[in-house]
Write a protein that holds these residues in place. Structure first.
Motif, PDB file in Angstrom:
ATOM      1  N   MET A  37      10.204 -65.137 -23.121  1.00  0.00           N
ATOM      2  CA  MET A  37       8.768 -64.788 -22.731  1.00  0.00           C
ATOM      3  C   MET A  37       8.768 -63.305 -23.327  1.00  0.00           C
ATOM      4  O   MET A  37       9.172 -62.491 -23.001  1.00  0.00           O
ATOM      5  N   LEU A  38       7.572 -63.256 -24.026  1.00  0.00           N
ATOM      6  CA  LEU A  38       7.272 -62.013 -24.692  1.00  0.00           C
ATOM      7  C   LEU A  38       6.343 -61.080 -23.730  1.00  0.00           C
ATOM      8  O   LEU A  38       5.587 -61.427 -23.098  1.00  0.00           O
ATOM      9  N   SER A  39       6.929 -59.911 -23.695  1.00  0.00           N
ATOM     10  CA  SER A  39       6.288 -58.897 -22.776  1.00  0.00           C
ATOM     11  C   SER A  39       6.013 -57.774 -23.741  1.00  0.00           C
ATOM     12  O   SER A  39       6.590 -57.468 -24.753  1.00  0.00           O
ATOM     13  N   VAL A  40       4.867 -57.023 -23.334  1.00  0.00           N
ATOM     14  CA  VAL A  40       4.299 -55.981 -24.308  1.00  0.00           C
ATOM     15  C   VAL A  40       4.137 -54.594 -23.388  1.00  0.00           C
ATOM     16  O   VAL A  40       3.773 -54.684 -22.173  1.00  0.00           O
ATOM     17  N   LEU A  41       4.839 -53.638 -23.892  1.00  0.00           N
ATOM     18  CA  LEU A  41       4.870 -52.338 -23.283  1.00  0.00           C
ATOM     19  C   LEU A  41       3.682 -51.469 -23.875  1.00  0.00           C
ATOM     20  O   LEU A  41       3.753 -51.259 -25.218  1.00  0.00           O
ATOM     21  N   THR A  42       2.849 -50.849 -23.227  1.00  0.00           N
ATOM     22  CA  THR A  42       1.777 -49.772 -23.615  1.00  0.00           C
ATOM     23  C   THR A  42       2.385 -48.537 -23.560  1.00  0.00           C
ATOM     24  O   THR A  42       2.709 -48.224 -22.402  1.00  0.00           O
ATOM     25  N   ILE A  43       2.461 -47.816 -24.481  1.00  0.00           N
ATOM     26  CA  ILE A  43       2.749 -46.481 -24.374  1.00  0.00           C
ATOM     27  C   ILE A  43       2.005 -45.451 -24.948  1.00  0.00           C
ATOM     28  O   ILE A  43       1.321 -45.447 -25.951  1.00  0.00           O
TER      29      ILE A  43
ATOM     30  N   LEU B 164       3.170 -35.421 -22.049  1.00  0.00           N
ATOM     31  CA  LEU B 164       3.265 -36.610 -20.990  1.00  0.00           C
ATOM     32  C   LEU B 164       3.397 -37.893 -21.894  1.00  0.00           C
ATOM     33  O   LEU B 164       2.760 -38.067 -22.700  1.00  0.00           O
ATOM     34  N   VAL B 165       4.305 -38.851 -21.299  1.00  0.00           N
ATOM     35  CA  VAL B 165       4.625 -40.099 -21.823  1.00  0.00           C
ATOM     36  C   VAL B 165       4.253 -41.006 -20.526  1.00  0.00           C
ATOM     37  O   VAL B 165       4.806 -40.950 -19.437  1.00  0.00           O
ATOM     38  N   VAL B 166       3.498 -41.826 -20.633  1.00  0.00           N
ATOM     39  CA  VAL B 166       2.858 -43.015 -19.761  1.00  0.00           C
ATOM     40  C   VAL B 166       3.511 -44.342 -20.521  1.00  0.00           C
ATOM     41  O   VAL B 166       2.929 -44.626 -21.523  1.00  0.00           O
ATOM     42  N   ILE B 167       4.308 -45.030 -19.847  1.00  0.00           N
ATOM     43  CA  ILE B 167       4.667 -46.461 -19.957  1.00  0.00           C
ATOM     44  C   ILE B 167       4.280 -47.383 -19.143  1.00  0.00           C
ATOM     45  O   ILE B 167       4.430 -47.333 -18.033  1.00  0.00           O
TER      46      ILE B 167
END
Length: 124
Positions: free
Chosen positions: A1-7, A13-16
């Motif tokens: 199952m492919l999942s995508v993280l948006t960064i 500041l880093v938001v994941i």
């Protein structure tokens, strides 16, 4: 199952964010890398369980972008957003708190939005 993280990265500041299956190791790796990156002062995460909601999240994001672009008071170049399981994640820089508040309120008013997490920062 492919999942995508948006960064998103703004002003130390880093938001994941992402909708993930249980025990999704790349998310842990992404957080680890971000926290060890020189210049990063804060790492925030917005994770939700992966569901079949990705298509509706994309549609909600499209409606939010359209709503923000329609109003000169909420149109801010360089403000990014993603939607994760109905939660809107906003990242960007604005000149005053009132503008940030208008952006959050506009995003929250869009059909399909369950909540809004704002990481909009004030320019100094």
């Amino acid at each position: 199952m492919l999942s995508v993280l948006t960064i998103f990265c703004r002003n130390q500041l880093v938001v994941i964010a992402g909708a993930l299956p249980p025990d999704y190791k790349p998310a842990v790796e992404a957080v680890h890398i971000a926290t060890k990156t020189p210049g990063v002062k804060r790492v925030e995460t917005v994770f939700a369980p992966k569901t079949a909601q990705e298509a509706s999240d994309a549609a909600v994001a499209t409606r939010i972008r359209a709503a923000l672009d329609r109003d000169a008071n909420t149109r801010v170049p360089g403000t990014d957003l993603t939607v994760v399981a109905g939660t809107v994640v906003l990242v960007g820089m604005v000149d005053d708190q009132a503008k940030a508040d208008r952006i959050v309120a506009s995003a929250a008013s869009v059909e399909g939005v369950r909540s809004v997490r704002s990481f909009i920062q004030l320019r100094r």
